[in-house]
Motif scaffolding. Structure first.
Motif, PDB file in Angstrom:
ATOM      1  N   PHE A   1       0.869  -1.183   0.000  1.00 51.37           N
ATOM      2  CA  PHE A   1       0.000   0.000   0.000  1.00 51.37           C
ATOM      3  C   PHE A   1       0.897   1.221   0.000  1.00 51.37           C
ATOM      4  O   PHE A   1       1.783   1.320   0.847  1.00 51.37           O
TER       5      PHE A   1
ATOM      6  N   THR B   1       1.290   4.903   0.941  1.00 47.73           N
ATOM      7  CA  THR B   1       0.654   5.907   1.793  1.00 47.73           C
ATOM      8  C   THR B   1       1.558   7.129   1.840  1.00 47.73           C
ATOM      9  O   THR B   1       2.678   7.095   1.311  1.00 47.73           O
TER      10      THR B   1
ATOM     11  N   VAL C   1       3.699   0.521   2.589  1.00 47.87           N
ATOM     12  CA  VAL C   1       3.485  -0.543   3.570  1.00 47.87           C
ATOM     13  C   VAL C   1       3.593  -1.874   2.844  1.00 47.87           C
ATOM     14  O   VAL C   1       2.848  -2.135   1.907  1.00 47.87           O
TER      15      VAL C   1
ATOM     16  N   ALA D   1       2.455  -5.015   3.169  1.00 44.74           N
ATOM     17  CA  ALA D   1       1.486  -5.710   4.016  1.00 44.74           C
ATOM     18  C   ALA D   1       1.609  -7.228   3.890  1.00 44.74           C
ATOM     19  O   ALA D   1       1.501  -7.949   4.864  1.00 44.74           O
TER      20      ALA D   1
ATOM     21  N   GLU E   1      -1.446 -12.306  14.642  1.00 48.62           N
ATOM     22  CA  GLU E   1      -1.836 -11.100  15.367  1.00 48.62           C
ATOM     23  C   GLU E   1      -2.440 -10.063  14.433  1.00 48.62           C
ATOM     24  O   GLU E   1      -2.250 -10.113  13.216  1.00 48.62           O
ATOM     25  N   SER E   2      -3.091  -9.090  15.025  1.00 48.49           N
ATOM     26  CA  SER E   2      -3.685  -7.993  14.265  1.00 48.49           C
ATOM     27  C   SER E   2      -2.612  -7.279  13.432  1.00 48.49           C
ATOM     28  O   SER E   2      -1.517  -7.025  13.909  1.00 48.49           O
ATOM     29  N   GLY E   3      -2.919  -7.035  12.182  1.00 48.40           N
ATOM     30  CA  GLY E   3      -2.003  -6.287  11.324  1.00 48.40           C
ATOM     31  C   GLY E   3      -1.000  -7.136  10.581  1.00 48.40           C
ATOM     32  O   GLY E   3      -0.154  -6.609   9.853  1.00 48.40           O
ATOM     33  N   CYS E   4      -1.056  -8.475  10.735  1.00 48.51           N
ATOM     34  CA  CYS E   4      -0.042  -9.307  10.090  1.00 48.51           C
ATOM     35  C   CYS E   4      -0.345  -9.544   8.616  1.00 48.51           C
ATOM     36  O   CYS E   4       0.473 -10.112   7.893  1.00 48.51           O
ATOM     37  N   GLY E   5      -1.512  -9.131   8.135  1.00 55.20           N
ATOM     38  CA  GLY E   5      -1.788  -9.248   6.706  1.00 55.20           C
ATOM     39  C   GLY E   5      -2.811 -10.299   6.327  1.00 55.20           C
ATOM     40  O   GLY E   5      -2.953 -10.634   5.159  1.00 55.20           O
ATOM     41  N   LYS E   6      -3.574 -10.778   7.299  1.00 56.84           N
ATOM     42  CA  LYS E   6      -4.575 -11.811   7.006  1.00 56.84           C
ATOM     43  C   LYS E   6      -5.671 -11.278   6.090  1.00 56.84           C
ATOM     44  O   LYS E   6      -6.002 -11.889   5.071  1.00 56.84           O
ATOM     45  N   SER E   7      -6.224 -10.129   6.462  1.00 55.39           N
ATOM     46  CA  SER E   7      -7.313  -9.581   5.648  1.00 55.39           C
ATOM     47  C   SER E   7      -6.812  -9.184   4.270  1.00 55.39           C
ATOM     48  O   SER E   7      -7.501  -9.384   3.266  1.00 55.39           O
ATOM     49  N   VAL E   8      -5.619  -8.634   4.222  1.00 54.84           N
ATOM     50  CA  VAL E   8      -5.069  -8.231   2.924  1.00 54.84           C
ATOM     51  C   VAL E   8      -4.911  -9.465   2.037  1.00 54.84           C
ATOM     52  O   VAL E   8      -5.247  -9.433   0.847  1.00 54.84           O
TER      53      VAL E   8
ATOM     54  N   PRO F   1      -8.235  -2.283  -2.391  1.00 58.17           N
ATOM     55  CA  PRO F   1      -8.512  -0.963  -2.967  1.00 58.17           C
ATOM     56  C   PRO F   1      -7.269  -0.415  -3.689  1.00 58.17           C
ATOM     57  O   PRO F   1      -6.215  -0.269  -3.076  1.00 58.17           O
TER      58      PRO F   1
ATOM     59  N   PRO G   1      -4.905   2.717  -2.698  1.00 55.53           N
ATOM     60  CA  PRO G   1      -3.451   2.708  -2.572  1.00 55.53           C
ATOM     61  C   PRO G   1      -2.822   1.310  -2.701  1.00 55.53           C
ATOM     62  O   PRO G   1      -1.611   1.213  -2.772  1.00 55.53           O
TER      63      PRO G   1
ATOM     64  N   GLU H   1     -12.474 -13.488  10.058  1.00 54.46           N
ATOM     65  CA  GLU H   1     -12.893 -13.287  11.448  1.00 54.46           C
ATOM     66  C   GLU H   1     -14.416 -13.325  11.587  1.00 54.46           C
ATOM     67  O   GLU H   1     -15.015 -12.371  12.086  1.00 54.46           O
TER      68      GLU H   1
ATOM     69  N   LEU I   1       5.966  -2.398   9.148  1.00 48.95           N
ATOM     70  CA  LEU I   1       5.913  -2.948   7.787  1.00 48.95           C
ATOM     71  C   LEU I   1       6.329  -1.932   6.717  1.00 48.95           C
ATOM     72  O   LEU I   1       6.343  -2.240   5.534  1.00 48.95           O
TER      73      LEU I   1
HETATM   74  N1  LIG Z   1      -5.974   0.476   2.715  1.00 47.35           N
HETATM   75  C1  LIG Z   1      -4.799   0.379   3.355  1.00 47.35           C
HETATM   76  N2  LIG Z   1      -3.914   1.390   3.307  1.00 47.35           N
HETATM   77  C2  LIG Z   1      -2.727   1.304   3.950  1.00 47.35           C
HETATM   78  N3  LIG Z   1      -2.330   0.233   4.661  1.00 47.35           N
HETATM   79  C3  LIG Z   1      -3.159  -0.800   4.741  1.00 47.35           C
HETATM   80  C4  LIG Z   1      -4.442  -0.792   4.100  1.00 47.35           C
HETATM   81  N4  LIG Z   1      -5.063  -1.964   4.345  1.00 47.35           N
HETATM   82  C5  LIG Z   1      -4.202  -2.666   5.128  1.00 47.35           C
HETATM   83  N5  LIG Z   1      -3.067  -1.979   5.359  1.00 47.35           N
HETATM   84  C6  LIG Z   1      -1.920  -2.429   6.153  1.00 47.35           C
HETATM   85  O1  LIG Z   1      -1.665  -3.757   5.873  1.00 47.35           O
HETATM   86  C7  LIG Z   1      -1.283  -4.455   7.049  1.00 47.35           C
HETATM   87  C8  LIG Z   1      -2.061  -5.724   7.183  1.00 47.35           C
HETATM   88  O2  LIG Z   1      -3.420  -5.409   7.439  1.00 47.35           O
HETATM   89  P1  LIG Z   1      -4.549  -6.520   7.564  1.00 47.35           P
HETATM   90  O3  LIG Z   1      -5.830  -5.787   7.554  1.00 47.35           O
HETATM   91  O4  LIG Z   1      -4.353  -7.565   6.562  1.00 47.35           O
HETATM   92  O5  LIG Z   1      -4.294  -7.100   8.988  1.00 47.35           O
HETATM   93  P2  LIG Z   1      -5.040  -8.305   9.674  1.00 47.35           P
HETATM   94  O6  LIG Z   1      -4.061  -9.390   9.835  1.00 47.35           O
HETATM   95  O7  LIG Z   1      -6.281  -8.614   8.957  1.00 47.35           O
HETATM   96  O8  LIG Z   1      -5.365  -7.701  11.094  1.00 47.35           O
HETATM   97  P3  LIG Z   1      -6.701  -7.750  11.954  1.00 47.35           P
HETATM   98  O9  LIG Z   1      -6.610  -8.955  12.817  1.00 47.35           O
HETATM   99  O10 LIG Z   1      -6.612  -6.481  12.747  1.00 47.35           O
HETATM  100  O11 LIG Z   1      -7.844  -7.758  11.001  1.00 47.35           O
HETATM  101  C9  LIG Z   1      -1.486  -3.519   8.214  1.00 47.35           C
HETATM  102  O12 LIG Z   1      -0.224  -3.093   8.655  1.00 47.35           O
HETATM  103  C10 LIG Z   1      -2.240  -2.367   7.633  1.00 47.35           C
HETATM  104  O13 LIG Z   1      -1.774  -1.167   8.190  1.00 47.35           O
END
Ligand SMILES: Nc1ncnc2c1ncn2[C@@H]1O[C@H](COP(=O)(O)OP(=O)(O)OP(=O)(O)O)[C@@H](O)[C@H]1O
Ligand code: SF4
Ligand SMILES: [Mg+2]
Lengths: 310, 337
Positions: free
Chosen positions: B17, B19, B24, B26, B45-52, B62, B65, B184, B282
């Protein structure tokens, strides 16, 4: 629903009564009388005239008589044009004003929403900047200045459109632009900001995850939610457009209610002033009620028949 | 397509991403696969990139970015990263469906449940309104919503959180997808409802044979229903194995840490130990092991080189220098330099 409507109707009637009373009080407390300004009529004639229009009676009686005639939708005779009743004037002027107002609202709402959507979809792009530039201009230029500019440029200098009066569709263009630009700008800005917010919502992501087309996502899922705040401010915009018609009609010499209203104030023509004020207040109150109903239709969470606190 | 071939195969996936603060990273080279009818849990953990990662599979990052900068996502042999948006739209909701975390926000407040349930079906399969409603009623029964006929006409605010999540699941299932990605799906629900929803996933999988990717930060959630588990850390997968491998023989210090921070019935009374420290930034991830700063066993080599993948067993892979004999020789070369 019925209970709610009845309650609303009662509130509307009370509001209207307050407006009527206030108008009456203001009217009788302004110094001057319709008959002492121009004509050099002698005292007996003046007394007779005042008698004819009930102006010789105590205020309380005048007030009660007035309420009585309003209740029968009779706004009484005009004083400055003795052979006309206020109902005649309303019947002649209101359709024109209504036409001007309705076309203005339609133009403002449609163009405002389209501009807002385009700006949101091209967020921070060139279209966004252009649309918001137009919006800022539209909000900051008062309608009477815009009207004068439009007349000077489009009608006088370039002779593209008629200068004034009301004789066909082409006569509508300039007054409608002058009157619609402000509300359009407000709607455009509001639509853009709520649209931007709505587009980041989870349900939009969900709609995309369902594989819906962008068209469906915007018009079926996003716009409905983005329009909520627009409907909320419609009441204010309506009131603004309504008072705006007075000014614009004067500038463009449009024979609508605005013309009679301004004239009636100059002539202290009490029945016309009061009749117009009461009629427009009633009109606005009804429009606001309709806005509420539309709001309820758009957002199922707002149930118009819901009891308070539920 | 070969019958034994995985339904989904992700190779070397990179997502970034851009920014204002920088880029980032991700997701930084993720590999995993999912077999037909299997449930894979991605944990971290939160932020490790699962959702991405899951959004990348759906091609819902999206842009801008975000951007998939490298890697392939093979779904039934087709590389999704190469498909046009239009072709991708025909896959979303039909072959691959997604369930989001928060059922309170995933449904459009202004449309009826019926409309939201049937619109995907009507767009993709061009069925009549009556047919679509029939199917919606069936699927609502499957996910356990009582009185489906009446409830179709209602709006989301008339449902409880658990019921809404059932509706979201019904929405995901209505076109009979082969792959279901649940990001989740139970995090926003209370514990009893969580258990019911997880059970529902099991029932659905048995009935339809759908393959599931279950994303969670809570290992406790996956213990019962995941066949395999991939542990993710700072944009990389650092350990994968089947359920037994991960729960009984975790190899990576991070996985062990995760397990120690989850309350377990069989180890009642033992103290829970959260992992100290925070994941790396990251924007400029470390070139060595990303866990080094928090790892109690950190060695010199860990800070220098990202750990290679070691096959602990056939099914169990781990990226940690503790597990790889190449660490020693690498260390020697580093020392010689
Ligand atoms: N639209 C975005 N713009 C900038 N950075 C992003 C964007 N979406 C995700 N990130 C970054 O990508 C990284 C991974 O995010 P992700 O949402 O995949 O985490 P996650 O593992 O799903 O966490 P959670 O358990 O909180 O859902 C994070 O550091 C986040 O800051
Ligand atoms: S590679 Fe080194 S730092 Fe990373 S987890 Fe293994 S031992 Fe710890
Ligand atoms: Mg997430």
């Amino acid at each position: 629903m019925l209970r709610y409507t009845l309650k609303r109707l009662l509130v509307m009637l009370i509001t209207l009564w307050i407006i009527i009373t206030l108008t009456f009080v203001l009217m009788v407390s302004i110094p001057g009388s319709p008959f002492n300004s121009e004509q050099s009529s002698n005292e007996t004639v003046q007394a007779n005239l005042e008698k004819h229009y009930n102006l010789d009676k105590p205020y309380v009686v005048q007030y009660l008589l007035y309420i009585k005639s309003l209740a029968t939708f009779d706004f009484g005779p005009s004083i400055s044009q003795p052979n006309q009743t206020v109902n005649d004037l309303l019947g002649r002027g209101f359709p024109i004003s209504f036409e001007l107002g309705i076309v203005t609202i339609i133009v403002a709402v449609i163009s405002g929403i389209i501009l807002g959507i385009l700006a949101a979809l091209r967020h921070n792009g060139i279209i966004d900047y252009i649309a918001m530039g137009i919006a800022v201009l539209g909000i900051s230029i008062p309608n009477f200045i815009l009207a004068t500019l439009l007349i000077q440029k489009l009608a006088v200098d370039w002779e593209l459109l008629p200068v004034a009066t009301w004789a066909g569709p082409e006569y509508m263009v300039l007054p409608v632009i002058a009157l619609a630009t402000g509300p359009m700008a407000i709607i455009a800005r509001l639509t853009r900001s709520t649209m931007l917010d709505v587009l980041t919502q989870d349900y939009i992501k969900m709609a995309r995850a369902k594989g819906l087309s962008p068209w469906k996502i915007i018009f079926k899922h996003a716009l409905r939610n983005a329009l909520m705040p627009v409907v909320t401010i419609m009441g204010t915009l309506l009131a603004g457009i309504l008072t705006g018609t007075f000014v614009i009609e004067k500038i463009f010499a449009i024979p609508g209610m605005g013309k009679y209203f301004v004239e009636s104030i100059n002539h202290r023509d009490y029945p016309v002033i009061m009749g117009t004020t009461v009629f427009y207040s009633a009109f606005l109150i009804i429009m606001l009620f309709l806005v509420d109903i539309v709001y309820g239709l758009l957002d199922p969470r707002i149930k118009v028949h819901q009891k308070d606190g539920e | 397509m070969n019958k034994d071939e995985p339904i989904l195969k992700v190779n070397n996936l990179h997502v970034t991403f851009s920014t204002y603060g920088g880029t980032v990273q991700a997701v930084r080279g993720v590999d995993f696969h999912l077999n037909k009818g299997e449930t894979l849990a991605i944990v971290g953990e939160s932020g490790c990139g699962k959702s991405v990662t899951s959004n990348a599979i759906m091609r819902l990052i999206p842009d801008p970015p975000g951007k998939i900068t490298a890697g392939n996502i093979y779904f039934k042999g087709v590389d999704l990263t190469k498909l046009s948006e239009k072709k991708m739209r025909a896959i979303r909701g039909v072959d691959i469906s997604m369930i989001f975390q928060d059922p309170m926000t995933a449904l459009n407040p202004t449309l009826t449940i019926g409309t939201q349930l049937t619109e995907g079906l009507r767009q993709h399969q061009k069925v009549s309104k009556e047919k679509a409603i029939e199917k919606a009623i069936d699927i609502m029964e499957v996910v356990g919503i009582p009185n489906p006929k009446e409830r179709l006409k209602q709006y989301p605010h008339q449902f409880s959180g658990g019921m809404r999540q059932r509706i979201v699941i019904a929405m995901a299932l209505i076109c009979e997808p082969e792959l279901l990605i649940a990001d989740e799906p139970t995090t926003a629900l209370d514990v009893t409802i969580q258990a019911q929803i997880l059970e529902l996933f099991e029932t659905i999988q048995k009935a339809t044979g759908v393959s599931i990717i279950l994303i969670t930060h809570d290992l406790g959630v996956v213990a019962k229903i995941a066949d395999r588990i991939a542990v993710m850390y700072a944009g990389k997968i650092i350990e994968t194995g089947n359920n037994r491998d991960i729960f009984y023989q975790p190899q990576h210090p991070y996985t062990k840490g995760l397990l120690n921070s989850v309350p377990r019935l069989d180890l009642a009374g033992e103290k829970l130990e959260p992992i100290e420290g925070t994941p790396p930034d990251l924007f400029s991830p470390p070139k060595g092991c990303p866990f080094a700063a928090r790892c109690p066993y950190v060695m010199e080599v860990c800070n220098k080189v990202f750990p290679v993948q070691t096959e602990y067993t056939d099914s169990h892979h781990v990226n940690c220098w503790l597990q790889d004999e190449r660490a020693k020789s690498l260390l020697a070369t580093i020392a010689n330099e």
